[in-house]
Design a protein around this motif. Structure first.
Motif, mmCIF file in Angstrom:
data_model
loop_
_atom_site.group_PDB
_atom_site.id
_atom_site.type_symbol
_atom_site.label_atom_id
_atom_site.label_comp_id
_atom_site.label_asym_id
_atom_site.label_seq_id
_atom_site.Cartn_x
_atom_site.Cartn_y
_atom_site.Cartn_z
ATOM 1 N N LEU A 147 8.893 -4.263 -6.120
ATOM 2 C CA LEU A 147 7.465 -4.487 -5.914
ATOM 3 C C LEU A 147 6.680 -3.174 -5.803
ATOM 4 C CD1 LEU A 147 5.700 -6.945 -5.512
ATOM 5 C CD2 LEU A 147 6.201 -6.904 -3.103
ATOM 6 N N TYR A 148 7.353 -2.127 -5.321
ATOM 7 C CA TYR A 148 6.659 -0.849 -5.103
ATOM 8 C C TYR A 148 6.006 -0.318 -6.383
ATOM 9 C CZ TYR A 148 9.201 -0.493 -0.652
ATOM 10 O OH TYR A 148 9.711 -0.711 0.593
ATOM 11 N N ARG A 164 -2.747 -7.793 -5.013
ATOM 12 C CA ARG A 164 -1.644 -8.590 -4.452
ATOM 13 C C ARG A 164 -1.757 -10.064 -4.840
ATOM 14 N NH1 ARG A 164 0.815 -6.356 1.122
ATOM 15 N NH2 ARG A 164 0.932 -4.172 0.573
ATOM 16 N N GLU A 177 -1.363 -10.622 1.440
ATOM 17 C CA GLU A 177 -2.409 -9.585 1.408
ATOM 18 C C GLU A 177 -2.321 -8.657 2.619
ATOM 19 O OE1 GLU A 177 -4.830 -8.660 -0.624
ATOM 20 O OE2 GLU A 177 -4.895 -10.252 -2.116
ATOM 21 N N HIS A 178 -1.770 -9.183 3.729
ATOM 22 C CA HIS A 178 -1.729 -8.386 4.955
ATOM 23 C C HIS A 178 -0.326 -7.920 5.310
ATOM 24 C CE1 HIS A 178 -5.512 -10.665 5.265
ATOM 25 N NE2 HIS A 178 -5.945 -9.515 5.748
ATOM 26 N N ARG A 179 0.603 -8.116 4.417
ATOM 27 C CA ARG A 179 1.991 -7.810 4.750
ATOM 28 C C ARG A 179 2.321 -6.343 4.460
ATOM 29 N NH1 ARG A 179 7.548 -11.024 3.379
ATOM 30 N NH2 ARG A 179 8.822 -9.475 4.420
ATOM 31 N N ASN A 180 2.952 -5.696 5.441
ATOM 32 C CA ASN A 180 3.441 -4.330 5.238
ATOM 33 C C ASN A 180 4.781 -4.398 4.501
ATOM 34 O OD1 ASN A 180 1.560 -2.548 6.510
ATOM 35 N ND2 ASN A 180 2.210 -3.363 8.480
ATOM 36 N N LEU A 181 4.898 -3.637 3.431
ATOM 37 C CA LEU A 181 6.151 -3.644 2.670
ATOM 38 C C LEU A 181 7.012 -2.483 3.145
ATOM 39 C CD1 LEU A 181 4.583 -4.336 -0.816
ATOM 40 C CD2 LEU A 181 5.416 -5.972 0.839
ATOM 41 N N LYS A 182 7.774 -2.735 4.196
ATOM 42 C CA LYS A 182 8.539 -1.644 4.815
ATOM 43 C C LYS A 182 9.727 -1.239 3.949
ATOM 44 C CE LYS A 182 7.585 -3.200 9.421
ATOM 45 N NZ LYS A 182 8.183 -3.638 10.650
ATOM 46 N N TYR A 242 4.057 1.108 14.151
ATOM 47 C CA TYR A 242 4.680 -0.211 13.984
ATOM 48 C C TYR A 242 4.920 -0.804 15.366
ATOM 49 C CZ TYR A 242 5.716 0.862 9.090
ATOM 50 O OH TYR A 242 5.611 1.165 7.757
ATOM 51 N N LYS A 264 3.899 5.525 1.148
ATOM 52 C CA LYS A 264 3.652 4.076 1.104
ATOM 53 C C LYS A 264 2.226 3.751 1.529
ATOM 54 C CE LYS A 264 8.229 2.116 1.841
ATOM 55 N NZ LYS A 264 9.036 1.387 2.821
ATOM 56 N N LEU A 309 1.136 0.185 0.073
ATOM 57 C CA LEU A 309 2.271 -0.717 0.303
ATOM 58 C C LEU A 309 2.370 -1.088 1.780
ATOM 59 C CD1 LEU A 309 4.859 1.109 -1.984
ATOM 60 C CD2 LEU A 309 3.549 -0.941 -2.510
ATOM 61 N N VAL A 310 1.948 -0.175 2.635
ATOM 62 C CA VAL A 310 1.788 -0.509 4.053
ATOM 63 C C VAL A 310 0.353 -0.157 4.450
ATOM 64 C CG1 VAL A 310 4.213 -0.198 4.706
ATOM 65 C CG2 VAL A 310 2.691 1.717 4.858
ATOM 66 N N PHE A 311 -0.111 -0.819 5.474
ATOM 67 C CA PHE A 311 -1.500 -0.618 5.885
ATOM 68 C C PHE A 311 -1.567 0.305 7.096
ATOM 69 C CE2 PHE A 311 -1.223 -4.766 3.822
ATOM 70 C CZ PHE A 311 -2.112 -4.549 2.779
ATOM 71 N N PHE A 333 3.638 6.723 -9.575
ATOM 72 C CA PHE A 333 4.420 6.738 -8.326
ATOM 73 C C PHE A 333 5.897 6.496 -8.616
ATOM 74 C CE2 PHE A 333 5.895 4.058 -4.569
ATOM 75 C CZ PHE A 333 6.203 5.161 -3.781
ATOM 76 N N TYR A 344 13.813 -3.907 -12.335
ATOM 77 C CA TYR A 344 14.296 -5.209 -12.814
ATOM 78 C C TYR A 344 15.492 -4.946 -13.723
ATOM 79 C CZ TYR A 344 9.653 -6.479 -11.212
ATOM 80 O OH TYR A 344 8.531 -6.651 -10.449
#
Lengths: 258, 313
Positions: free
Chosen positions: A84-85, A94, A253-258, B13, B54, B59-61, B85, B93
């Motif tokens: 996904l990155y 998203r 939309e609000h999920r952090n992709l750790k 976090y 990220k 990818l993270v907020f 990136f 994939y």
């Protein structure tokens, strides 16, 4: 449809094909041809009824299993593998990703259902030697099955957007089973009292009402399907799928992709 | 206009079963990277490099703060058409071939169909992935995947490229090729922002570097500035096979190597050493100030950070 959604959908379809998902068609063909030959030998006058019942039920179950097992991994697998990155670091929103995934899976199921439908009609021709006018009703049953798939795909995606594949599978299967008995649940709610009545009514209307989509038995008996039911089921399935997808988008939309 | 402006990006976090315990992954970070720079983002494992990348990729907020890329808000999806990136240890994939993967990413990045085929061949050639037509990525080695990752990052000719540990998984030859590629990107006017913990790569490539440790920025500057700290010592090399007694008398530590002798002495001793060499009629080859290497600077910064953290505790 915006181009990025189409690209994501097409890649999702390609993934299903390359992961040999459509190989289920072989199992389906074997099951159906075996059943057609078997019932042709043992039953008199009801071969058609058995083939339609068995064929459409198999179409539905094969599709549900595929919808759930692919659907639950659509988002979580991409996060886990970090594929996904490189998608979300491009000009992809998203919500486009979620909708693209939905259409990709729905497309896979439609193609799968199309080939299985050919199998059902083939088996029918084998046992009855010709088609009759009421056989066209099978198309309505297939349409309802596809509508059912849309709801399950959207629900699997919703669970996949916040939960692990295992839990998502449990949630999706549970909803499918409960939804298949939604009419009974509504009946129970009607008979209950007080808080139980409220809770049962709430649950009955919250779970997808899959029992309304099951017309296999009546079609096997060549009973017509009311146009109103077709309209109702279409609106209901699209609305329910849209709601589940909106939930998936909102969470993702609000999920952090750790 | 700066290529990247990080304006106090911060990430905390919530961890634990009830997610009530805060864990700060990145302290408010302020950083500016100019266009056309190769900027190294250095730090040990777990320092916050990947978190920063990220955050920049959306990818993270962030808990707070913002950023601008090429003058535009970093959350604007359209700016991503100008960004490339490469994630750390990329995974793609694996049912696709490299050509299919790049075609898909080209589609998502808005590369017109007519240009895609040509661009794909160009970038695959550029990263040294030839003869992979028809081979699915599941059959690629780690190094080949890394090359495919670099290819997808530069496919759409972005103006700013973010690489997370780009040398990871590559053999020495591959590392050299990636270094050359990054220099080429700079010559093309691109901005390269890359994270690494391999300091020799950063020292060889970067115009400027930033050092991050435990989520906190510890230093930023041009590589020459950071490594120009003269430690008050000079490195003297002269021709000879033996260490003269006068040198020994000065207390200089000398090393004989072939027909040259090297000594590291204090600046105060410099004149006395030159006089001694004249007296002994030995030919002076060079006398250069001792500079801190990036590695020494890095280790020193981290040591100080450890000490201050220990003191605070």
């Amino acid at each position: 449809m915006n181009a990025r959604i189409a690209y994501i959908a097409s890649n999702t379809f390609r993934e299903a094909v390359r992961d040999r998902v459509l190989y289920n068609l072989i199992a389906f063909a074997l099951l159906l041809s075996g059943a057609a030959i078997f019932v042709g030998q043992i039953s008199i006058e009801i071969e058609k009824l058995v083939v339609i019942n068995l064929g459409l039920t198999a179409v539905s179950l094969f599709g549900v299993v595929i919808a759930i097992f692919i659907g639950i991994g659509l988002v979580s697998k991409e996060i886990e593998r970090r594929t996904l990155y490189t998608v979300l670091s491009r000009p992809v929103r998203r919500w486009e990703f979620i909708i693209g995934k939905f259409f990709g899976l729905a497309g896979t199921l439609v193609v799968n259902t199309f080939f299985m439908a050919i199998g059902v009609f083939g088996a029918l021709l084998y046992v009855a030697h010709k088609f009759t006018r009421p056989d066209a009703l099978i198309l309505v049953a297939l349409y309802f099955i596809v509508l059912q798939f849309l709801i399950i795909c959207a629900l699997a995606l919703l669970f996949s957007s916040f939960s692990s594949p295992l839990l998502s599978a449990v949630f999706a299967f549970s909803l499918f089973v409960i939804g298949s008995f939604a009419e009974d649940l509504r009946g129970f709610a009607g008979m209950a009292h007080g808080l139980t009545r409220w809770l049962a009514t709430g649950a009955a209307y919250l779970v997808p009402n899959f029992s309304a989509f099951n017309v296999i038995s009546s079609i096997a008996h060549e009973q017509p399907v009311a146009g109103q039911l077709i309209l109702h089921n279409t609106v209901y399935a699209l609305f329910y799928a849209a709601m589940a997808l909106s939930g998936a988008v909102l969470i993702f939309e609000h999920r952090n992709l750790k | 206009m700066a290529a990247i402006e990080i304006l106090g990006l911060e990430k905390t976090y919530m961890v634990g079963f009830w997610r009530k315990r805060p864990k700060r992954a990145l302290h408010p970070l302020h950083l500016t990277v100019e266009q056309g720079e190769i900027f190294g983002f250095l730090g040990p494992n777990g320092a916050g490099k990947t978190t920063t990348l990220k955050l920049l990729m959306g990818l993270v907020f962030p808990t707070s703060g913002s950023a601008r890329i090429l003058g535009r808000d970093w959350t604007d999806p359209d700016i991503k058409a100008q960004i490339g990136f490469l994630p750390e240890q990329p995974y793609f994939y694996d049912y696709l071939t490299a050509h299919e993967l790049l075609d898909y990413y080209g589609q998502l990045s808005g590369v017109p169909a007519k240009q895609r085929k040509q661009r794909i061949e160009e970038v695959l050639q550029r990263v040294g992935l030839t003869d992979v037509k028809g081979v699915q990525l599941r059959k690629f080695s780690k190094g080949m995947l890394q090359r495919a990752g670099i290819a997808q990052a530069i496919l759409h000719d972005p103006k700013v490229v973010f690489f997370d540990e780009p040398m990871s998984g590559l053999d020495p030859m591959g590392r050299r090729e990636v270094r050359d590629l990054m220099e080429q990107l700079k010559q093309e006017g691109k901005t390269v922002f890359f994270s690494t913990h391999i300091l020799s790569d950063a020292e060889a490539l970067c115009d400027r570097v930033a050092i991050i440790y435990k989520g906190e920025l510890k230093g930023v500057g041009a590589v020459e500035d950071l490594t120009s700290t003269v430690q008050g010592r000079v490195d003297v090399v002269w021709q000879g096979t033996q260490v003269p007694a006068s040198m020994k008398a000065l207390g200089a530590e000398c090393h004989v190597s072939g027909d040259t002798v090297r000594a590291v002495i204090s600046e105060a001793q410099q004149d006395a050493v030159i006089d001694a060499l004249r007296r002994e009629r030995l030919r002076l080859i060079s006398i250069t100030p001792v500079r801190t290497s990036l590695e020494e600077y890095f280790v020193e910064k981290l040591r100080r950070a450890e000490t201050s953290a220990g003191g605070a505790a």
